[in-house]
Motif scaffolding. Sequence first.
Motif, PDB file in Angstrom:
ATOM      1  N   ILE B 185       0.689  -1.185  -0.074  1.00  0.00           N
ATOM      2  CA  ILE B 185      -0.159   0.588  -0.085  1.00  0.00           C
ATOM      3  C   ILE B 185       0.935   1.429   0.097  1.00  0.00           C
ATOM      4  O   ILE B 185       0.559   2.330  -0.728  1.00  0.00           O
ATOM      5  N   SER B 186       1.872   1.226   0.413  1.00  0.00           N
ATOM      6  CA  SER B 186       2.831   2.170   1.249  1.00  0.00           C
ATOM      7  C   SER B 186       3.498   2.300  -0.271  1.00  0.00           C
ATOM      8  O   SER B 186       3.683   3.419  -0.802  1.00  0.00           O
ATOM      9  N   LEU B 187       4.249   1.650  -1.143  1.00  0.00           N
ATOM     10  CA  LEU B 187       5.130   1.718  -1.891  1.00  0.00           C
ATOM     11  C   LEU B 187       3.756   2.808  -2.571  1.00  0.00           C
ATOM     12  O   LEU B 187       4.515   3.509  -4.334  1.00  0.00           O
ATOM     13  N   ASP B 188       2.883   1.341  -3.291  1.00  0.00           N
ATOM     14  CA  ASP B 188       1.761   2.134  -4.299  1.00  0.00           C
ATOM     15  C   ASP B 188       1.481   3.709  -4.036  1.00  0.00           C
ATOM     16  O   ASP B 188       1.826   3.969  -4.899  1.00  0.00           O
ATOM     17  N   GLY B 189       1.643   4.007  -2.988  1.00  0.00           N
ATOM     18  CA  GLY B 189       1.169   5.495  -2.615  1.00  0.00           C
ATOM     19  C   GLY B 189       2.533   6.302  -2.702  1.00  0.00           C
ATOM     20  O   GLY B 189       2.072   7.719  -2.837  1.00  0.00           O
ATOM     21  N   LEU B 190       3.444   5.672  -3.086  1.00  0.00           N
ATOM     22  CA  LEU B 190       4.845   6.456  -3.286  1.00  0.00           C
ATOM     23  C   LEU B 190       5.173   6.097  -4.569  1.00  0.00           C
ATOM     24  O   LEU B 190       6.175   8.034  -5.516  1.00  0.00           O
ATOM     25  N   ARG B 191       4.292   5.465  -5.641  1.00  0.00           N
ATOM     26  CA  ARG B 191       4.527   5.569  -6.967  1.00  0.00           C
ATOM     27  C   ARG B 191       4.019   7.400  -7.570  1.00  0.00           C
ATOM     28  O   ARG B 191       2.862   7.977  -7.030  1.00  0.00           O
ATOM     29  N   ALA B 192       4.402   7.389  -8.265  1.00  0.00           N
ATOM     30  CA  ALA B 192       4.233   8.732 -10.097  1.00  0.00           C
ATOM     31  C   ALA B 192       2.616   8.459 -10.195  1.00  0.00           C
ATOM     32  O   ALA B 192       2.469   9.579 -10.461  1.00  0.00           O
TER      33      ALA B 192
END
Lengths: 210, 210, 210, 210
Positions: B185-192
């Motif tokens: 979830i967090s990594l997806d939130g970090l995506r451009a």
Amino acid sequence: MAVAGSEGTTRRRAPRADAALNRESIIEAASQVLAEQGTAVDVREIARRSGVGMGTLYRHFPKKEDLVRTVLHQDFSKWAESAREAAIDAKDPWAALTDFYEQALTGYARHSAIMENFALTWSDSELEGIHQLRLVVEELCTRAADSLRPGVTTDDLLLLLVSLGHAVQVTDKRDSHMWNRLLRISLDGLRADGCEPLPTDASPNTRRPL
Amino acid sequence: MAVAGSEGTTRRRAPRADAALNRESIIEAASQVLAEQGTAVDVREIARRSGVGMGTLYRHFPKKEDLVRTVLHQDFSKWAESAREAAIDAKDPWAALTDFYEQALTGYARHSAIMENFALTWSDSELEGIHQLRLVVEELCTRAADSLRPGVTTDDLLLLLVSLGHAVQVTDKRDSHMWNRLLRISLDGLRADGCEPLPTDASPNTRRPL
Amino acid sequence: MAVAGSEGTTRRRAPRADAALNRESIIEAASQVLAEQGTAVDVREIARRSGVGMGTLYRHFPKKEDLVRTVLHQDFSKWAESAREAAIDAKDPWAALTDFYEQALTGYARHSAIMENFALTWSDSELEGIHQLRLVVEELCTRAADSLRPGVTTDDLLLLLVSLGHAVQVTDKRDSHMWNRLLRISLDGLRADGCEPLPTDASPNTRRPL
Amino acid sequence: MAVAGSEGTTRRRAPRADAALNRESIIEAASQVLAEQGTAVDVREIARRSGVGMGTLYRHFPKKEDLVRTVLHQDFSKWAESAREAAIDAKDPWAALTDFYEQALTGYARHSAIMENFALTWSDSELEGIHQLRLVVEELCTRAADSLRPGVTTDDLLLLLVSLGHAVQVTDKRDSHMWNRLLRISLDGLRADGCEPLPTDASPNTRRPL
DNA sequence: CATGAATGAGAATTCATTCAT
DNA sequence: AATGAATGAATTCTCATTCAT
């Protein structure tokens, strides 16, 4: 000490022999102290702040843990309630979710004992208060189901709360900037927009499924 | 105590061979115990597990803090190194970032003392080891800049590590499922991908800017 | 450590297996340390300064007390000797006495362990060295009998030495002024000039005899 | 421990009555023990003799030093007072001085901790009690100025007290004979009778001026 | 029933002495 | 015979819990 009618350090002492008032004093003082210092506090500090003697404190709560549990129960409930109220006023389910996190993180995440305990027991809800919180999250989760990426569970949202709560504690009290950014990131990661669903069931340790 | 031929919990009593062995025993035992119980451990427990007397322990580490610092220094460095290596092998900058988190969270997030200390000092890097970790993250951040949503900083990534590290500690040891979901979830939130940039500078407490 | 030919911290280490040299190293280091810190020193400090290991030290002196006694014996003797020599050169018996005190107080009164032990044992002379000192004083006392007020005994002169020795220890190292004044006063009090004699025998606790 | 009805070494266990009694017990026991053994005592010995637990002792005196300071303060004051009273009754200034020394040396010079501390701090009077003592001596010095040889200062008289105090400690408890002789000698040396004045200012290390 | 003093089992640290190499 | 690491009892101080008043 504890002169009737006078005021000690913080709390007022039972002006008459009403034990219930004493109990409240103790709980209130304990709440403060536990929030500030976590569960490792010296019991005497609680007695001091509540204006009662150690004997009285131990009459009401035979073990330190009894007092701690009682306070945590209450504070967790307050936490759940305040967060729930913040969510109720929101204009849509997604806003409800974000408002919930905002409130939950702003209001109680500095409560050392709460977070300490939340970390330990969030999943088994042994404490009544935690259960309430879980119910709130559960409802938010259901209501925002459309906006959430598929597969997100109540446990995910709770664990996220635990996790961000820790981030709050760890960052400077006067700077909500840092943890707010993290909240934004996480919430965006929770959104349905173009993200693949989270795996529904047990598939631990999987790398990114592509 | 330290009966020849018998085995304590961890090491041999190092009949004399070299003090270096004892030193290692102590550090190893301390690492274990600190991982399990955090920095509040009883020094005697460390002595017991390493099979040495209190005097020996204190010969090598005159203050409890010296031992703790030594162990944390070492374990932080190992942590930083293992996570960096995981990142190196990745096929692209984004994979490097995700692999880094995977490894960092899998390997050391159960280490109570590490996380305890990380939480306290992640922003000032007083410990050498933490500084290394920060450097690794800094590089990852730079290299993955294209894939990251604009405005994400090294501090964001570090705080995320603190935050998720806590989530790992809080979840069942045999179930990486839960925290892995949060990581996703967090990594997806970090995506451009289609996300608005994070605010570049100080705009604390802002709700979602839309 | 203790590399042959090289120089450790202070002392040289026995270049070959000659135990006698080691013994001397130990005694010399012990003398220094005992002078500086009194008998409460850590034995390891002595081992360190002498450049030998604890085992060697304990081989020569099975108990700390054995070492201390040996050193005190030696240093008391040196003390007695140096003071005696100062007295020998004097032009008359009275000058001998004053020179003796000057030398005794200047040379060894800063030796913590000496004074510590002198205080405890001056009267029973269990230590050989103290006995020597007593002999010196005895002789001075006899020779200066004419200048001394009647009734002054060797024990008086010794106790005066204990007493003034303490005054020396108690005053600033760089200021012999203070204790010198006291010495002058005491010596004047010892003179025959117009003073009534001291009581010859036991008349304890008497106030001034009028 | 502290069996009801039985008697420890000194006090009753103060069944509860008032904490003040316990405090007194502790101080009294501490005074004894400090007198006997100096400030290096084991705190437990004090607890044992006063019949209280360690916790009680530490409730009243959070640090060993607090207890020591309290006792020394009190005992120094008693000392100063007793010596001052002895001086007051004297028929003339000189008698006041001698009575002062008699009393000061008789009453407290066996108190190890007192003398230990007096030796260390006589010149800077950090302790209130020592200051009182200095004031007493100062007054005596002024009043007896005519009988004293010129140039004698308060510091001389104090150092003499330190010095003789040590002589008292060093001599047999049941024989005041020895130190009394020394006192007589010193007092005679302080007298104005036909003695040259002591140097008024800095002329350290001078031999006899003739 | 309230009070807060008393309790005592720890916990960190030091140091004389022993012992494996 | 020399080395210095290892030992552990002793020492100061803390804190949850009990108990006399």
